[in-house]
Scaffold this active site. Structure first.
Site, PDB file in Angstrom:
ATOM      1  N   LYS A 186       0.838  -1.207   0.000  1.00 43.62           N
ATOM      2  CA  LYS A 186       0.000   0.000   0.000  1.00 43.62           C
ATOM      3  C   LYS A 186       0.881   1.269   0.000  1.00 43.62           C
ATOM      4  O   LYS A 186       2.096   1.177   0.090  1.00 43.62           O
ATOM      5  CB  LYS A 186      -0.962  -0.022   1.188  1.00 43.62           C
ATOM      6  CG  LYS A 186      -1.951  -1.218   1.164  1.00 43.62           C
ATOM      7  CD  LYS A 186      -3.099  -1.028   0.181  1.00 43.62           C
ATOM      8  CE  LYS A 186      -3.819  -2.309  -0.183  1.00 43.62           C
ATOM      9  NZ  LYS A 186      -4.879  -2.752   0.684  1.00 43.62           N
TER      10      LYS A 186
HETATM   11  C1  LIG Z   1      -5.951  -3.766   1.012  1.00 40.22           C
HETATM   12  C2  LIG Z   1      -7.388  -3.480   1.136  1.00 40.22           C
HETATM   13  C3  LIG Z   1      -8.133  -3.847   2.270  1.00 40.22           C
HETATM   14  C4  LIG Z   1      -7.620  -4.773   3.332  1.00 40.22           C
HETATM   15  O1  LIG Z   1      -6.448  -4.436   3.926  1.00 40.22           O
HETATM   16  P1  LIG Z   1      -5.496  -5.547   4.560  1.00 40.22           P
HETATM   17  O2  LIG Z   1      -4.545  -4.722   5.356  1.00 40.22           O
HETATM   18  O3  LIG Z   1      -4.852  -6.263   3.425  1.00 40.22           O
HETATM   19  O4  LIG Z   1      -6.322  -6.447   5.402  1.00 40.22           O
HETATM   20  C5  LIG Z   1      -9.448  -3.437   2.358  1.00 40.22           C
HETATM   21  N1  LIG Z   1     -10.027  -2.719   1.398  1.00 40.22           N
HETATM   22  C6  LIG Z   1      -9.375  -2.361   0.281  1.00 40.22           C
HETATM   23  C7  LIG Z   1     -10.082  -1.548  -0.747  1.00 40.22           C
HETATM   24  C8  LIG Z   1      -8.039  -2.748   0.107  1.00 40.22           C
HETATM   25  O5  LIG Z   1      -7.392  -2.433  -1.021  1.00 40.22           O
END
Ligand SMILES: *Cc1c(COP(=O)(O)O)cnc(C)c1O
Length: 372
Positions: A186
């Protein structure tokens, strides 16, 4: 030996105090969620989002679950979710025993289509999850207006949108509650990690209580409710604080990389880009393109070809209403045509703060060649 040429879809950059803070955790022995970095990260992240409260937790999925629990979502409730999102958005609703009700997306921004929201509202609807897909803010004013008319909450899934702006304001604090993910790929990354943000004192306190096993803040081993262990460790919080100290750099670099992509791709034939309305700043988690309808069938082949040339790309998400656990849900309509048309034609390109001009040029040259 020289490393083989490979451009990953999204790679973290640790160019600040990450290493020093992690070593501080190790040297001091404070590795669990009791360490000081958790609170430092929370405080700084609340400032970053211009909200009163930030509650760190172990990942973004858990942040969604905590936010929904804090809002009181329970059995037989319905929550509206755009179908073009990462599956966790819908799964978190399901964890609460509630039902995600899917709504289609707009053809240009690929975000929730506000014009279709009201047709999905029923007596059981409690709220709307606004997802800022690939870092592009959803139309929050329009969503909030519908929510206000029907007395619904708005939860922002800003997992992909650190630093995105909606009418000059940071996303996350624009609804009743918001969440972020700090998964390794991210925009700001801690490996695994998540955050719940809100201006609402009661929601924050509720999320905090549930995060820590439901233990009373003033009475050890007294549990007035059934909680969870959803805490964040000190180690990822240390990384997160260091990432946040250089947030401006991370955000600026992604803007620059996206601008280079625009130079290369804007008049390329056979594709279109995700459209950014002028009220928003796209955070560009991933730069994505859509192949024209006639080229839809070549998408997976294109991903494979680019991979063999050392370039990692990803398909767009499958619309969640077409995935096995949700396809049978009676609340889902048979089709949500825009998402179903976009998803199989979409391709996310490598987007990282560390990319150079020549990396972007190489990605686009290979894309062009592989499409011929
Ligand atoms: C990555 C993501 C999540 C979940 O996050 P994690 O940290 O991987 O559990 C939720 N919503 C969206 C839109 C995402 O891209």
């Amino acid at each position: 030996m020289e490393k083989p040429y490979f451009i990953p879809i999204s790679a973290p950059v640790f160019a600040g105090n990450e290493r020093a803070y992690v070593l501080d955790c190790m040297d001091s022995g404070w590795i669990s969620s009791s360490g000081k970095y958790v609170e430092l990260f929370e405080n700084r992240f609340a400032e970053f989002c211009q909200v009163r409260h930030a509650v760190a937790c172990c990942n973004g999925t858990v942040a969604l679950h905590l936010a929904l629990l804090a809002l009181g979502i329970t059995h037989d409730d319905e929550v509206i979710v755009p179908t073009l999102t990462f599956v966790a958005t819908a799964n978190a609703v399901t964890y609460c025993g509630a039902r995600p009700v899917f709504v289609d997306v707009e053809p240009k921004t690929w975000n929730l289509d506000v014009a279709q929201l009201e047709s999905r509202i029923t007596q059981r609807t409690k709220g709307i999850i606004a997802v800022h897909l690939y870092g592009l803010p959803a139309d929050m004013d329009a969503i909030r207006n519908v929510a206000a008319r029907h007395n619904l909450f708005v939860l922002e899934d800003a997992a992909e949108a650190h630093g995105a702006l909606y009418r000059e304001r940071p996303v996350g604090g624009l609804g009743d509650i918001g969440i972020f993910s700090f998964y390794g790929n991210k925009i700001l990354a801690t490996g695994e990690g998540g955050m719940v943000v809100t201006d609402d004192d009661a929601l924050a306190a509720h999320a905090r209580l549930l995060r820590g096993q439901g233990m009373d803040a003033t009475r050890r081993y007294w549990f007035p409710v059934i909680g969870y262990n959803y805490r964040m460790m000190n180690l990822p919080a240390a990384i997160g604080l260091a990432q946040l100290e250089r947030a401006d750099w991370h955000i600026m670099r992604r803007q620059e990389v996206a601008a280079w992509y625009s130079e290369e791709l804007d008049d390329m034939r056979g594709i279109t880009r995700q459209f950014t309305p002028d009220w928003g700043r796209h955070a560009h988690w991933l730069v994505a393109v859509l192949l024209d309808e006639g080229r839809a069938l070549m998408r997976d082949d294109l991903i494979a070809k680019l991979y063999s040339r050392g370039i990692e790309t990803r398909p767009l998400f499958y619309p969640v209403h077409t995935l096995p656990p949700y396809i049978a849900s009676s609340a889902s309509p048979v089709n949500l045509p825009t998402a179903e048309s976009i998803a199989p034609r979409g391709l996310c390109l490598p987007t990282s703060a560390g990319l150079t001009r020549s990396d972007v040029r190489a990605v686009c040259r290979n894309l062009r060649e592989c499409m011929e």
